[in-house]
Design an enzyme around this catalytic site. Structure first.
Site, PDB file in Angstrom:
ATOM      1  N   HIS A 198     -73.810  -0.386 -21.732  1.00  0.00           N
ATOM      2  CA  HIS A 198     -74.305   0.819 -22.405  1.00  0.00           C
ATOM      3  C   HIS A 198     -75.327   0.447 -23.472  1.00  0.00           C
ATOM      4  CE1 HIS A 198     -71.072   4.049 -21.379  1.00  0.00           C
ATOM      5  NE2 HIS A 198     -71.424   3.337 -20.327  1.00  0.00           N
ATOM      6  N   TYR A 206     -68.876  10.224 -30.254  1.00  0.00           N
ATOM      7  CA  TYR A 206     -68.026  10.289 -31.450  1.00  0.00           C
ATOM      8  C   TYR A 206     -68.288  11.651 -32.081  1.00  0.00           C
ATOM      9  CZ  TYR A 206     -67.192   5.211 -31.245  1.00  0.00           C
ATOM     10  OH  TYR A 206     -66.804   3.944 -30.865  1.00  0.00           O
ATOM     11  N   TYR A 226     -72.377  -2.017 -34.818  1.00  0.00           N
ATOM     12  CA  TYR A 226     -71.653  -1.584 -33.628  1.00  0.00           C
ATOM     13  C   TYR A 226     -71.773  -2.614 -32.498  1.00  0.00           C
ATOM     14  CZ  TYR A 226     -69.388   1.708 -30.497  1.00  0.00           C
ATOM     15  OH  TYR A 226     -68.479   2.302 -29.647  1.00  0.00           O
ATOM     16  N   LYS A 268     -63.836  -2.460 -33.238  1.00  0.00           N
ATOM     17  CA  LYS A 268     -64.013  -3.841 -33.705  1.00  0.00           C
ATOM     18  C   LYS A 268     -62.822  -4.783 -33.485  1.00  0.00           C
ATOM     19  CE  LYS A 268     -68.115  -3.794 -34.940  1.00  0.00           C
ATOM     20  NZ  LYS A 268     -68.606  -3.832 -33.577  1.00  0.00           N
ATOM     21  N   PRO A 272     -59.550   2.067 -35.308  1.00  0.00           N
ATOM     22  CA  PRO A 272     -60.311   1.830 -34.072  1.00  0.00           C
ATOM     23  C   PRO A 272     -61.691   2.489 -33.988  1.00  0.00           C
ATOM     24  CG  PRO A 272     -58.493   3.358 -33.669  1.00  0.00           C
ATOM     25  CD  PRO A 272     -58.352   2.883 -35.070  1.00  0.00           C
TER      26      PRO A 272
HETATM   27  P1  RFL Z   1     -52.469  -8.464 -29.570  1.00  0.00           P
HETATM   28  O1  RFL Z   1     -53.297  -7.879 -28.488  1.00  0.00           O
HETATM   29  O2  RFL Z   1     -51.569  -7.572 -30.320  1.00  0.00           O
HETATM   30  O3  RFL Z   1     -51.629  -9.664 -28.916  1.00  0.00           O
HETATM   31  C1  RFL Z   1     -50.567 -10.290 -29.599  1.00  0.00           C
HETATM   32  C2  RFL Z   1     -49.615 -10.853 -28.572  1.00  0.00           C
HETATM   33  O4  RFL Z   1     -48.585 -11.566 -29.240  1.00  0.00           O
HETATM   34  C3  RFL Z   1     -47.334 -11.231 -28.634  1.00  0.00           C
HETATM   35  N1  RFL Z   1     -46.270 -11.511 -29.630  1.00  0.00           N
HETATM   36  C4  RFL Z   1     -45.510 -12.623 -29.602  1.00  0.00           C
HETATM   37  N2  RFL Z   1     -45.478 -13.651 -28.746  1.00  0.00           N
HETATM   38  C5  RFL Z   1     -44.572 -14.636 -28.984  1.00  0.00           C
HETATM   39  N3  RFL Z   1     -43.710 -14.616 -30.033  1.00  0.00           N
HETATM   40  C6  RFL Z   1     -43.707 -13.601 -30.910  1.00  0.00           C
HETATM   41  N4  RFL Z   1     -42.877 -13.600 -31.940  1.00  0.00           N
HETATM   42  C7  RFL Z   1     -44.642 -12.539 -30.718  1.00  0.00           C
HETATM   43  N5  RFL Z   1     -44.919 -11.393 -31.376  1.00  0.00           N
HETATM   44  C8  RFL Z   1     -45.907 -10.786 -30.704  1.00  0.00           C
HETATM   45  C9  RFL Z   1     -47.495  -9.773 -28.259  1.00  0.00           C
HETATM   46  O5  RFL Z   1     -46.574  -9.374 -27.261  1.00  0.00           O
HETATM   47  C10 RFL Z   1     -48.936  -9.763 -27.759  1.00  0.00           C
HETATM   48  O6  RFL Z   1     -49.027 -10.062 -26.388  1.00  0.00           O
HETATM   49  O7  RFL Z   1     -53.389  -9.211 -30.675  1.00  0.00           O
HETATM   50  P2  RFL Z   1     -54.803  -9.987 -30.536  1.00  0.00           P
HETATM   51  O8  RFL Z   1     -54.775 -10.967 -29.409  1.00  0.00           O
HETATM   52  O9  RFL Z   1     -55.130 -10.413 -31.895  1.00  0.00           O
HETATM   53  O10 RFL Z   1     -55.826  -8.839 -30.060  1.00  0.00           O
HETATM   54  C11 RFL Z   1     -56.186  -7.779 -30.904  1.00  0.00           C
HETATM   55  C12 RFL Z   1     -56.515  -6.518 -30.085  1.00  0.00           C
HETATM   56  O11 RFL Z   1     -55.453  -6.268 -29.174  1.00  0.00           O
HETATM   57  C13 RFL Z   1     -56.745  -5.289 -30.979  1.00  0.00           C
HETATM   58  O12 RFL Z   1     -57.471  -5.633 -32.123  1.00  0.00           O
HETATM   59  C14 RFL Z   1     -57.509  -4.162 -30.231  1.00  0.00           C
HETATM   60  O13 RFL Z   1     -56.750  -3.620 -29.193  1.00  0.00           O
HETATM   61  C15 RFL Z   1     -57.907  -3.054 -31.210  1.00  0.00           C
HETATM   62  N6  RFL Z   1     -58.585  -1.928 -30.540  1.00  0.00           N
HETATM   63  C16 RFL Z   1     -59.920  -1.988 -30.205  1.00  0.00           C
HETATM   64  N7  RFL Z   1     -60.621  -3.116 -30.426  1.00  0.00           N
HETATM   65  C17 RFL Z   1     -61.931  -3.201 -30.032  1.00  0.00           C
HETATM   66  O14 RFL Z   1     -62.560  -4.230 -30.263  1.00  0.00           O
HETATM   67  N8  RFL Z   1     -62.578  -2.174 -29.387  1.00  0.00           N
HETATM   68  C18 RFL Z   1     -61.944  -1.023 -29.115  1.00  0.00           C
HETATM   69  O15 RFL Z   1     -62.545  -0.157 -28.472  1.00  0.00           O
HETATM   70  C19 RFL Z   1     -60.581  -0.874 -29.565  1.00  0.00           C
HETATM   71  N9  RFL Z   1     -59.895   0.249 -29.303  1.00  0.00           N
HETATM   72  C20 RFL Z   1     -57.867  -0.768 -30.233  1.00  0.00           C
HETATM   73  C21 RFL Z   1     -58.564   0.327 -29.612  1.00  0.00           C
HETATM   74  C22 RFL Z   1     -56.506  -0.644 -30.490  1.00  0.00           C
HETATM   75  C23 RFL Z   1     -55.842   0.518 -30.158  1.00  0.00           C
HETATM   76  N10 RFL Z   1     -54.469   0.549 -30.419  1.00  0.00           N
HETATM   77  C24 RFL Z   1     -53.526   0.965 -29.476  1.00  0.00           C
HETATM   78  C25 RFL Z   1     -53.955  -0.099 -31.606  1.00  0.00           C
HETATM   79  C26 RFL Z   1     -57.921   1.494 -29.298  1.00  0.00           C
HETATM   80  C27 RFL Z   1     -56.566   1.614 -29.595  1.00  0.00           C
HETATM   81  C28 RFL Z   1     -55.923   2.934 -29.266  1.00  0.00           C
HETATM   82  C1  PHB Z   2     -61.861   3.063 -26.042  1.00  0.00           C
HETATM   83  O1  PHB Z   2     -62.583   3.258 -25.033  1.00  0.00           O
HETATM   84  O2  PHB Z   2     -60.647   2.885 -25.955  1.00  0.00           O
HETATM   85  C2  PHB Z   2     -62.506   3.073 -27.382  1.00  0.00           C
HETATM   86  C3  PHB Z   2     -63.870   3.183 -27.491  1.00  0.00           C
HETATM   87  C4  PHB Z   2     -64.456   3.195 -28.751  1.00  0.00           C
HETATM   88  C5  PHB Z   2     -63.660   3.100 -29.874  1.00  0.00           C
HETATM   89  C6  PHB Z   2     -62.282   2.966 -29.759  1.00  0.00           C
HETATM   90  C7  PHB Z   2     -61.695   2.956 -28.501  1.00  0.00           C
HETATM   91  O3  PHB Z   2     -64.250   3.145 -31.102  1.00  0.00           O
END
Ligand code: RFL
Ligand code: PHB
Length: 383
Positions: free
Chosen positions: A72, A194, A377, A289, A285
């Protein structure tokens, strides 16, 4: 068990670190508390920065992302029922983002790890981490390591191993959350939207040409039981309405509520333990980032460890925390700024609404402002 780098957590941070170390000939063992199926099914992020895409490609795990990811070149900001395009690529010398789900990134990394026949232990929770001695205890034994990478997310156990006396924590809770859906319908938009609306923020995103990912602002503890599908679609339609455009509906495959917070802990290192990703910091979110920051942390950590194992030089390990925190705080600011510009504070304070409108008009009419948004971004090259 003994290894060079013990990695706690098989999320994007832990798995990417393991891959970068493997490519440099450094041993690692990954301990993951959940099952493979669980890790591969968690629907989360969808936007990859240019730098994240480049790193995954260079690490040899970008094949499916290159084939299936959607490039995109812009996003849209909507307010007063009108959309305004922010031309990301024009404003950043050609940089872009790729829409490719975190679930897919995780599946690709797990497949690569297992193909290489390297240790990735599912259903194996780390219970206690000894940062001084480099020991990770899990139910059936212990892992002795030169270095421990705490990649276990916000609710993991590694952060707790930093001594309280040296730890500084910064946090902010927001009085709202997101209700997110994954729907089996072609996205009604070409680029992410957004949307600011007096009933609350809405985001139109996507996962593929046949899967839409949409969000609406809700209470942080919203009860999903109060949101039958029809009510979700109605609210999405209202908040994203513009003349001459229709939101297409389809079966909802997944629904969830996420609270929002900003959080940073400093420093990211104590002795042999290095924190990376959500284990050390959380962003709301709205700036997309979180995943990208996690990948940046492990890129820095891999460089530091490679330097150490090649030459015994610990200097990058010593500056790891400081180097990562510069980018962390830039992303914290950007995510806070996007969040507070676009979400309605409960009570609809008229002063806040006027400030938001003024800021949105400014960002969509001033090239300098739009450029600042675009640079952040798509991901700053240097911070
Ligand atoms: P994770 O993905 O939470 O992985 C951590 C892993 O550790 C395991 N764990 C353990 N394992 C062993 N022993 C223990 N004691 C443990 N405790 C936990 C867990 O089971 C898991 O598998 O962390 P990591 O790798 O730092 O990754 C971070 C990302 O997952 C997170 O920042 C993103 O998902 C945030 N986020 C977004 N980030 C973006 O860059 N772009 C996006 O568009 C975006 N959208 C989002 C998001 C997060 C969301 N939620 C649900 C919080 C949208 C949403 C809705
Ligand atoms: C997503 O597609 O899940 C998404 C996209 C942009 C954001 C957060 C989540 O800022």
């Amino acid at each position: 068990m003994r290894t060079q780098v013990g990695i706690v957590g098989a999320g994007p941070a832990g798995l990417t670190l393991a891959r970068l170390l493997e490519n440099a000939g450094i041993e690692s063992v990954i301990l993951e508390s959940r099952s493979r199926a669980y890790c591969e099914a968690r629907v989360r992020a969808g936007v990859l920065e240019q730098g994240t895409v480049d790193l995954l490609r260079e690490a040899g795990v970008g094949g499916r992302m290159d084939a299936e990811g959607l490039v995109h070149h812009g996003i849209e900001l909507q307010f007063d029922a009108e959309r305004h395009r922010v031309p990301l690529s024009d404003l950043t010398g050609g940089r872009s983002i790729v829409i490719y789900g975190q679930t897919e990134v995780v599946k690709d990394l797990i497949a690569a790890r297992l193909d290489s026949g390297l240790p990735l232990l599912f259903d194996t929770p780390a219970e206690r981490v000894d940062a001084e001695r480099g020991i990770v205890r899990y139910p059936d034994g212990e892992l002795q390591c030169d270095v421990i990478a705490g990649c276990d997310g916000f609710h993991g156990c590694c952060r707790g191993a930093l001594p309280a006396g040296t730890l500084r924590e910064f946090s902010r809770e927001y009085p709202y959350g997101w209700l997110g859906i994954l729907a089996s319908v072609a996205p009604s938009i070409d680029e992410l939207v957004y949307a600011h609306h007096q009933r609350g923020f809405a985001l139109l995103s996507l996962r593929s040409p046949t899967l839409s990912r949409y969000y609406i602002q809700c209470a942080p503890d919203e009860d999903l039981g109060r949101w039958p599908d029809e009510r979700i679609w109605e609210e999405l339609r209202t908040r994203t309405a513009v003349d001459g455009w229709t939101l297409e509906e389809g079966p909802i495959l997944e629904k969830g509520v996420t609270g929002m917070r900003s959080y940073v802990c400093e420093p990211l290192r104590h002795e042999r333990l290095f924190l990376a990703g959500d284990a050390a910091h959380i962003v709301p979110p709205t700036g997309a980032k979180g995943l990208n920051l996690a990948i940046h942390d492990v890129r820095m950590l891999a460089e530091a460890l490679i330097r150490f194992y090649e030459s015994g030089d610990k200097s990058l390990m010593d500056t790891y925390s400081e180097t990562c925190l510069r980018r962390v705080w830039r992303c914290e600011h950007f995510s806070w700024w996007m969040t507070t510009m676009l979400h309605v504070t409960p009570g609809n304070d008229p002063f806040d609404l006027e400030l938001q409108h003024s800021q949105l008009r400014y960002v969509t009419t001033s090239r300098a402002q739009a450029k600042a948004l675009a640079e952040n971004y798509v991901g700053l090259e240097t911070v």
